[in-house]
Structure formats: structure tokens, C-alpha cells
Write a protein that holds these residues in place. Structure first.
Motif, short mmCIF file in Angstrom:
data_model
loop_
_atom_site.label_atom_id
_atom_site.label_comp_id
_atom_site.label_asym_id
_atom_site.label_seq_id
_atom_site.Cartn_x
_atom_site.Cartn_y
_atom_site.Cartn_z
N LYS A 266 34.08 -29.48 -15.88
CA LYS A 266 33.50 -29.53 -17.22
C LYS A 266 33.52 -30.96 -17.74
CE LYS A 266 34.53 -25.01 -19.26
NZ LYS A 266 35.27 -24.34 -20.36
N GLY A 267 32.56 -31.28 -18.57
CA GLY A 267 32.49 -32.61 -19.16
C GLY A 267 31.72 -33.61 -18.34
N THR A 268 31.37 -33.25 -17.10
CA THR A 268 30.58 -34.16 -16.26
C THR A 268 29.20 -34.37 -16.88
OG1 THR A 268 31.72 -33.40 -14.27
CG2 THR A 268 29.60 -34.53 -13.96
N GLN A 269 28.74 -35.61 -16.87
CA GLN A 269 27.41 -35.91 -17.39
C GLN A 269 26.42 -36.10 -16.26
OE1 GLN A 269 27.00 -39.05 -20.31
NE2 GLN A 269 27.04 -37.51 -21.92
N PHE A 270 25.27 -35.48 -16.41
CA PHE A 270 24.17 -35.65 -15.47
C PHE A 270 22.94 -36.14 -16.23
CE2 PHE A 270 26.43 -32.25 -13.03
CZ PHE A 270 26.58 -32.93 -11.83
N GLY B 149 11.00 -33.97 -13.45
CA GLY B 149 9.73 -34.35 -12.84
C GLY B 149 8.76 -34.93 -13.84
N GLY B 150 7.81 -35.73 -13.34
CA GLY B 150 6.80 -36.30 -14.22
C GLY B 150 7.38 -37.27 -15.24
N GLY B 151 8.48 -37.94 -14.88
CA GLY B 151 9.08 -38.90 -15.81
C GLY B 151 9.93 -38.28 -16.89
N GLN B 152 10.25 -36.99 -16.76
CA GLN B 152 11.03 -36.29 -17.79
C GLN B 152 12.51 -36.32 -17.41
OE1 GLN B 152 8.73 -32.72 -19.64
NE2 GLN B 152 8.44 -32.57 -17.43
N LEU B 153 13.27 -37.13 -18.09
CA LEU B 153 14.71 -37.25 -17.85
C LEU B 153 15.47 -36.75 -19.07
CD1 LEU B 153 14.87 -40.80 -16.20
CD2 LEU B 153 14.68 -38.58 -15.08
N ALA B 154 16.43 -35.87 -18.86
CA ALA B 154 17.23 -35.32 -19.96
C ALA B 154 18.71 -35.51 -19.66
CB ALA B 154 16.91 -33.83 -20.14
N VAL B 155 19.43 -36.16 -20.57
CA VAL B 155 20.87 -36.33 -20.43
C VAL B 155 21.57 -35.02 -20.78
CG1 VAL B 155 22.89 -37.61 -21.23
CG2 VAL B 155 20.68 -38.77 -21.00
N ALA B 156 22.47 -34.57 -19.91
CA ALA B 156 23.12 -33.27 -20.11
C ALA B 156 24.59 -33.34 -19.73
CB ALA B 156 22.42 -32.19 -19.28
N THR B 157 25.39 -32.46 -20.35
CA THR B 157 26.82 -32.37 -20.08
C THR B 157 27.15 -30.98 -19.55
OG1 THR B 157 27.28 -33.92 -21.87
CG2 THR B 157 29.12 -32.58 -21.09
N VAL B 158 28.01 -30.91 -18.54
CA VAL B 158 28.45 -29.62 -18.00
C VAL B 158 29.39 -28.98 -19.01
CG1 VAL B 158 29.69 -28.45 -16.15
CG2 VAL B 158 28.20 -30.40 -15.62
N ILE B 159 29.01 -27.79 -19.53
CA ILE B 159 29.86 -27.10 -20.52
C ILE B 159 30.55 -25.87 -19.93
CG2 ILE B 159 28.57 -27.93 -22.52
CD1 ILE B 159 27.15 -25.22 -22.60
N ARG B 160 30.06 -25.44 -18.77
CA ARG B 160 30.77 -24.36 -18.06
C ARG B 160 30.44 -24.48 -16.58
NH1 ARG B 160 26.61 -21.93 -20.79
NH2 ARG B 160 25.10 -20.74 -19.53
N THR B 161 31.40 -24.06 -15.76
CA THR B 161 31.20 -24.16 -14.31
C THR B 161 31.85 -22.95 -13.64
OG1 THR B 161 31.51 -25.60 -12.38
CG2 THR B 161 33.28 -25.58 -14.04
N ASN B 162 31.17 -22.45 -12.63
CA ASN B 162 31.67 -21.28 -11.90
C ASN B 162 31.23 -21.41 -10.45
OD1 ASN B 162 32.64 -18.83 -11.06
ND2 ASN B 162 31.03 -17.62 -12.06
N GLY B 163 32.13 -21.96 -9.61
CA GLY B 163 31.80 -22.14 -8.21
C GLY B 163 30.68 -23.15 -8.04
N THR C 173 27.76 -23.03 -9.51
CA THR C 173 26.82 -22.91 -10.63
C THR C 173 27.38 -23.60 -11.87
OG1 THR C 173 26.05 -20.80 -9.74
CG2 THR C 173 25.48 -21.29 -12.04
N GLN C 174 26.54 -24.40 -12.53
CA GLN C 174 26.96 -25.11 -13.73
C GLN C 174 25.99 -24.85 -14.89
OE1 GLN C 174 26.61 -27.15 -10.72
NE2 GLN C 174 28.70 -26.44 -10.28
N GLY C 175 26.57 -24.68 -16.06
CA GLY C 175 25.78 -24.57 -17.28
C GLY C 175 25.74 -25.93 -17.96
N LEU C 176 24.55 -26.42 -18.28
CA LEU C 176 24.38 -27.74 -18.87
C LEU C 176 23.91 -27.64 -20.31
CD1 LEU C 176 22.41 -29.53 -15.97
CD2 LEU C 176 24.90 -29.30 -16.24
N GLU C 177 24.38 -28.56 -21.14
CA GLU C 177 23.90 -28.68 -22.51
C GLU C 177 23.21 -30.03 -22.67
OE1 GLU C 177 25.84 -27.41 -26.60
OE2 GLU C 177 26.69 -29.32 -25.92
N PHE C 178 21.95 -30.01 -23.17
CA PHE C 178 21.19 -31.24 -23.30
C PHE C 178 21.64 -32.04 -24.52
CE2 PHE C 178 17.68 -28.72 -21.13
CZ PHE C 178 17.95 -29.26 -19.88
N GLU C 179 21.63 -33.35 -24.37
CA GLU C 179 21.95 -34.23 -25.49
C GLU C 179 20.86 -34.16 -26.55
OE1 GLU C 179 21.94 -38.88 -25.51
OE2 GLU C 179 23.86 -38.20 -24.71
#
Length: 704
Positions: A608-612, A617-631, A633-639
Motif C-alpha cells: 500500500k502507498g506505492t505510487q504508479f 495510451g494515447g498520451g494519457q498518464l494518470a498518477v495513482a496510489t495503491v490503496i489496497r492490495t491482495n496478492g 491485484t491492486q486497487g489504485l486511487e487517481f490523484e
């Protein structure tokens, strides 16, 4: 000839208006001016004599010409062709001045010159120039001026590294109004559209009418797709409000395509073509939508053309099928009819739903063949239903006008062995634009056959009482735009619906309201005494087996089940994407996507807390933080939240700037659909650090 005779002749020449004269001293002050000039300028002569020539006369083209006149006088050279007005009467007569330097020996003594009244000529030239640049009907820029302005703006902005958005607009159902009421009413409608369009964009922009019902908007210094989407939606909302014309009331709509320079193109041809493709996609997606350009739209356009070519094969190979949407009695909530919608199970594309299929069929050469198939198939399937339940089928205008239409309907009923009054044909008022005798003859034959007739989309264009008086309709289906307006603005629109219901009642016709999404709207329509209702609040179109299961046993009733909007058309989310962490890019599977976050799968041991940085695609970049993780699979929250893309999907507000790519050595060009893991700024460094995360077994097995 004596000097006196010469002076008398000059006086006569001045008075006739054929020749006017002026003179100045060496300092540029007026020493002589024909009285006729002062009179024409409507300025007393004594207020002009002694004044500087360069300030007495104001060139009509502004400050630049004033400087030119001053410089010319200072250079002591002959000049001609200067169009001027009196500085004290900027809206007055227009003169053309010419001057010649005068010398006393070698000493400069000032200027001697002539003047001519060119007011009428100037206004004619001005009007000609205006007509060459502006649309004579709406006063907006015309196609030629828009092309020049976009060319000039993009060239300048390319040097300054600035953005510019281009919108292409096309009116929905305009032709219907134009054909019904005539070109004068169509022209008046276009003027009102122009006024609304100018009011709807509250920032610097240039708006043009390219011809017909096509408009173009240039908005400088805007690449925020969230803001552009809001502008597009405001335009769509304003243009679909009802219009009052001299000959009646009408409702139209608009579709909008959006492209942004330099993201979607660098030159005018590239950006306008991108906006055109986006507009094409918006129109194919349904009425009243906007779309942003993306690289995949061109493939969509090519594939759509192939779909249109494959329609004939689809009928012959049984690829088409019907879904049915229940029509409910507003009082009892019992299902009284089922409206047939055509869908297509395509061998490559998969299921093409009723909404997309309708847009493909519109204007296709196979519309008559497909329409006849739909009627025959609906009758065949409905023959097994309870006799109390009707089947409704929409009739395209070309099908209604075909020579054997009535024979095809009769054959469908006979082959299905179904009573004619169980078939309900929904006919658009657009059929009345054809030959009157032919339309009346077809309606009379259908009435004699015994089928039920519904006037579809009543209120969508020019809904004439004459249609209802001439035709043997059993019911009126109120246009969805009026229903939507009734939900947004209860007063006037509900009053209009009450009037339609009263009119139908007087003519012994039923009323049908479609597209109902909320309980509040349903209650309002019930108060208006609308008899039949349908929409997402009750049920979406459903397959035949579901319908037949529901029809078994007692009478089928559907109670409204909470406020539900129409099913959003979404693109497949299950796909591979890149996520970037430190100086490494990882390929993962995107499982789902929302405005606020995403679910990814494929990486192991991500805390948790890892930033990606998520590369969509197509120049679309979104900063996101891992808010939950299970094996794996990770749930991300966008900045920053994603926004609607106008077609039921999601996109980022901003994209990688092509200027940033160009500054790193790449050629300045529209964004490709590829990933941007190596974009300038060091997402991926040159160092040899060890990747922090490894792939889970699921990804390795999928890759294998």
C-alpha cells in the motif's frame, strides 16, 4: 485664358464635385481646402484650416495608415490612394487623397493635392469584403475565413508552443425541419442556432458556419478535456431547447467532435480531419453526444464502413436478431406491447446493440431489406405470445416508401398466422415529406389491413395537426427530447405534454412516453394522463428467451424499480496497459476503471502507498496510489479524477504534450496510440537499477 478665368473655372470644378483640392505648408498644416470637401465631411471649414493634415484626416484602416501618411508627408514624396475620414466624423464620408510635394526653388513649401468622394464605392467594397469573409445568413465567419484563421493561429501557436481546440458541430434533424417548413423557416432556425451558439461559449473563440447545418469553433489556449467537454455539453443542451418559428415550434439537436492541436494534429488539415472523425463517431454513437478524437477513431470509421457493406450478408446468414423493450400501461403496470429492436451478432465484433445498429442502418442501402426482415421476424416470434400482447416495429422512411411495403406487411402477418391488430407499426412524421398521394394511399392500405399505427417521435421536428387529421393513427409516441425537457424544466414542457395528451384524446388516440428514467418523471407523466410508458425505469431491451419466460403464466406486470438511467455504452476495460514506477515500466491487466481509480492485476508484492504513473495510451498518464492490495491485484486511487469522454467512457483531462516530446528531439506530430513509458522527464532512467516488483504467476501464464 486670364488668371481670373482660371480661378473661376476651378471654382466651378470644385462646386460640381468633379475636383476638390487641398494644400499644406512645409509643417504639414492645412492652408487650403475646398469648401465642398468640408461640407461633405460635415465639419466647418474654419475648424480644418490650420490643422495638421495627419491629424485632420483619419485613415479608415486604423493606426497603421496614420503612421504611413505621416511618414509620407515627412518624406516629402508624392502619394495617392489614401482613403480617409475626418477625424471628427469617424462615421462620415470617405475621401481618397492624393498629394504632390511643392518647392519654392529648392526649398520645400508643402503639399498640393486633390480629393475625391468614394463613400459609395468604399461601402460597396466593404460589403464585398465582408461577404467574402462572413456567412451572409448568420454573420458568423464563413468556411474560407475559418480556414485562414485556423491556419494563421496554428502557425503562430506552433512557434509559441500553445494549444488550440477545434470543434466540429452538426445539427440533428435539421433537414426534417427544412423539408417540412421550407427554406425560409430553415434559415430562421439557423439564425437562432447561431445566436445560441455564440451565447453558449463564454470565452475567446471564433465561430463559423461552414455551410448547411455544419458549424466550426476554434478555441485558443485550451487543452483541458474536462473544460472542453463541459463547453460541448452546454452547446448540446442549449441547441436542443425548443425553437419558436413563425410557422410553428420545433426541436432539433447537435453532435460535436473535438480535436486539440498539437495533440491530435499540427496543421489545419490534420486537426480539422481529427475533429471530423470525432464528429462522425459522435453522430454514430447517437444523437446529442460529443466525442474527443483518439487514434482508434480512424479504425472505427473504417470498420463501420465495412459493417455497412456486410449488412446484406448479415440478413442472409441469420446474424441479426431482435430484442424487445416492454411497453407498460401507466395505471396497471401491465405489459401491453413489446417494441422490437434489431441487434447484430457479428462474427468479429461480437454483439452490436440496438443503438449502434440503428446508426449503422441509417442511410444504408440495405435499410429496406433489413426493415422487411424485422417485421417478418417480429410477427413470427410474437405469434406464440398471448393475444393480449402486441409487438411494435419501427418503420424506416425508405421502407415506408417502397412499392411493395404493404404487401410485405400482409405476407408477414399471413406467414405468422397472427392477427393484424397485434402488429403496431411506428411511423416517423418524416414520411409525410414525400408524395402526399402516395403517403395517404399507403396509410389507407395499412388501415384496411388492420394493423395499429403509431406516429413516432411526435414533437421532434415540425409536428403538424394535419398529419393527425389525415392519417388513421391509433397512438402518438412523444419524442424523447420532450420527455427529457419535462424532467429538467417541469413547467412549460409538462404543459406541452398535457396539450399533446389532450389533443390525442380529442382524436381518440393513445399516448406513449419513452425513455423514462426516474420515478418523479413517471409521476408527472401519470398526472398528464399519458397512457403507455416505457424506459429504463421499467426494463431495458431484452432477448427473446427472457421475454417468453416472463410471458408464461399470469399477465406480465413490471413495477418501476428505482431511478435508472440508460445503460452506458462502454468500451472493453479488460486490456493490457503499462504502469510506471521509479525507472521501470510494467505491463499489467486493467480489470476495471472508474473516475476515481482502477483495478490492476499482474504484479506481486506491491505494498500500500506505492505510487504508479498509469499509462492509459494515447498520451494519457494518470498518477495513482495503491490503496489496497491482495496478492497479484491492486486497487489504485487517481490523484486527479478522470472525466467523461462523451461516449460512456473515461479519459484524462490532459495528455502528454507533443511540445515536450519535441523538446527531447522527437518530431512535432500528433500523439500516437502507443505507450509513453519513455517520455521526456525521466519516467525511465538510463541507470541499471533492479525492478522493485516482479510479475505474478497469472501474468506469466497469460503471457505464455
Amino acid at each position: 485664358m486670364s488668371d481670373g478665368e482660371k480661378i473661376a473655372m476651378l471654382d466651378q470644378l470644385e462646386q460640381s464635385g468633379l475636383g476638390w483640392f487641398w494644400a499644406s505648408d512645409a509643417d504639414g498644416n492645412l492652408t487650403y481646402l475646398s469648401a465642398a470637401i468640408a461640407e461633405r465631411l460635415d465639419v466647418p471649414l474654419d475648424e480644418l484650416i490650420g490643422q495638421l493634415l495627419s491629424t485632420t484626416f483619419a485613415p479608415i484602416e486604423g493606426e497603421g495608415r496614420t503612421k504611413s501618411l505621416s511618414l509620407m508627408l515627412g518624406a516629402r514624396k508624392a502619394f495617392s490612394g489614401f482613403a480617409v475620414r475626418a477625424a471628427k466624423r469617424p462615421e462620415g464620408a470617405v475621401l481618397r487623397l492624393a498629394g504632390q510635394p511643392a518647392f519654392n526653388g529648392k526649398k520645400f513649401a508643402g503639399f498640393r493635392g486633390t480629393g475625391a468622394d468614394i463613400t459609395d464605392e468604399y461601402h460597396r467594397e466593404e460589403e464585398t469584403a465582408r461577404l467574402a469573409k462572413f456567412d451572409s445568413l448568420t454573420g458568423l465567419s464563413n468556411r474560407h475565413r475559418m480556414a485562414q484563421m485556423i491556419d494563421g493561429t496554428l502557425t503562430a501557436f506552433k512557434q509559441a508552443k500553445r494549444n488550440c481546440a477545434i470543434m466540429m458541430l452538426d445539427l440533428d434533424r435539421f433537414k426534417q425541419v427544412n423539408d417540412t417548413l421550407g427554406h425560409a423557416a430553415g434559415d430562421e432556425l439557423l439564425k437562432q442556432v447561431s445566436d445560441r451558439l455564440q451565447r453558449s461559449i463564454e470565452r475567446e473563440c471564433e465561430i463559423g458556419r461552414l455551410g448547411g447545418d455544419e458549424f466550426q469553433v476554434m478555441i485558443p489556449d485550451l487543452d483541458d478535456r474536462g473544460e472542453l467537454g463541459e463547453i460541448a455539453m452546454k452547446i448540446i443542451d442549449m441547441l436542443k431547447q425548443p425553437y419558436s418559428l413563425d410557422d410553428g415550434r420545433c426541436v432539433i439537436g447537435a453532435s460535436v467532435g473535438i480535436a486539440i492541436a498539437p495533440h491530435d494534429g499540427v496543421t489545419r488539415d490534420e486537426v480539422v480531419r481529427s475533429a471530423d472523425l470525432a464528429l462522425y463517431a459522435a453522430k454514430n454513437g447517437g444523437r446529442g453526444q460529443y466525442r474527443f478524437f483518439s487514434g482508434e477513431l480512424e479504425n472505427e470509421a473504417i470498420f463501420r464502413r465495412r459493417l455497412e457493406e456486410d449488412l446484406g450478408e448479415a440478413v442472409r446468414e441469420d446474424q441479426l436478431f431482435l430484442k424487445y423493450q416492454p411497453m407498460v400501461d401507466a395505471k396497471t403496470k401491465g405489459v401491453c406491447a413489446l417494441e422490437a429492436h434489431i441487434c447484430w451478432m457479428h462474427s468479429q465484433r461480437g454483439e452490436i446493440d440496438e443503438q449502434e445498429f440503428a446508426s449503422i442502418l441509417d442511410g444504408a442501402s440495405q435499410v429496406i431489406e433489413v426493415g422487411n426482415w424485422a417485421i417478418a421476424e417480429a410477427c413470427r416470434q410474437a405469434s406464440d405470445w398471448p393475444e393480449s400482447v402486441r409487438v411494435a416495429v419501427n418503420v424506416p422512411v425508405p421502407l415506408f416508401g417502397s412499392s411493395d411495403f404493404v404487401d410485405q406487411v400482409a405476407a408477414a402477418l399471413q406467414n405468422a398466422d397472427m392477427a393484424a391488430n397485434r402488429l403496431e407499426l411506428e411511423i416517423s412524421e418524416a414520411v409525410f415529406f414525400g408524395d402526399t398521394n402516395s403517403v395517404d394511399r399507403t396509410l389507407a392500405q395499412l388501415f384496411k389491413l388492420g394493423v395499429r399505427l403509431t406516429l413516432d417521435e411526435f414533437g421532434s421536428g415540425y409536428s403538424s395537426l394535419a398529419y393527425l387529421r389525415r392519417a388513421p393513427f391509433d397512438s402518438i409516441k412523444i419524442d424523447e427530447n420532450l420527455i427529457e425537457e419535462a424532467e429538467r424544466r417541469e413547467g412549460d414542457e409538462l404543459g406541452l405534454i398535457k396539450a399533446i395528451v389532450a389533443l390525442a384524446g380529442a382524436l381518440e388516440m393513445d399516448t406513449i412516453a419513452n425513455g423514462i428514467e426516474s420515478s418523479a418523471l413517471l409521476s408527472s407523466l401519470e398526472e398528464c394522463h399519458v397512457r403507455f410508458v416505457q424506459g429504463p425505469l421499467f426494463a431495458e431491451p431484452m432477448k427473446r428467451d427472457v421475454v417468453e419466460t416472463e410471458l408464461i403464466g399470469d399477465a406480465w406486470k413490471i413495477e418501476p424499480s428505482g431511478d435508472r438511467t440508460k445503460r452506458a455504452r462502454r468500451r472493453t476495460v479488460f486490456r493490457k496497459i503499462q504502469v510506471i514506477h521509479d525507472d521501470h515500466s510494467y505491463e499489467v491487466t486493467l480489470r476495471n476503471l472508474s473516475k476515481t481509480g482502477a483495478l490492476i492485476q499482474g504484479l506481486a508484492d506491491v505494498p500500500k502507498g506505492t505510487q504508479f504513473v498509469v499509462d492509459l495510451g494515447g498520451g494519457q498518464l494518470a498518477v495513482a496510489t495503491v490503496i489496497r492490495t491482495n496478492g497479484d491485484t491492486q486497487g489504485l486511487e487517481f490523484e486527479q479524477q478522470l472525466i467523461d469522454d462523451g461516449s460512456g467512457g473515461l479519459c484524462t483531462r490532459n495528455r502528454v504534450s507533443p511540445y515536450a516530446l519535441a523538446s527531447a528531439g522527437a518530431p512535432l506530430a500528433a500523439l500516437s496510440q502507443g505507450d509513453y513509458k519513455a517520455m521526456p522527464g525521466g519516467m525511465l532512467g538510463q541507470g541499471g537499477s533492479i525492478p522493485q516488483f516482479g510479475y505474478a504467476n497469472t501474468v506469466n501464464s497469460e503471457a505464455a
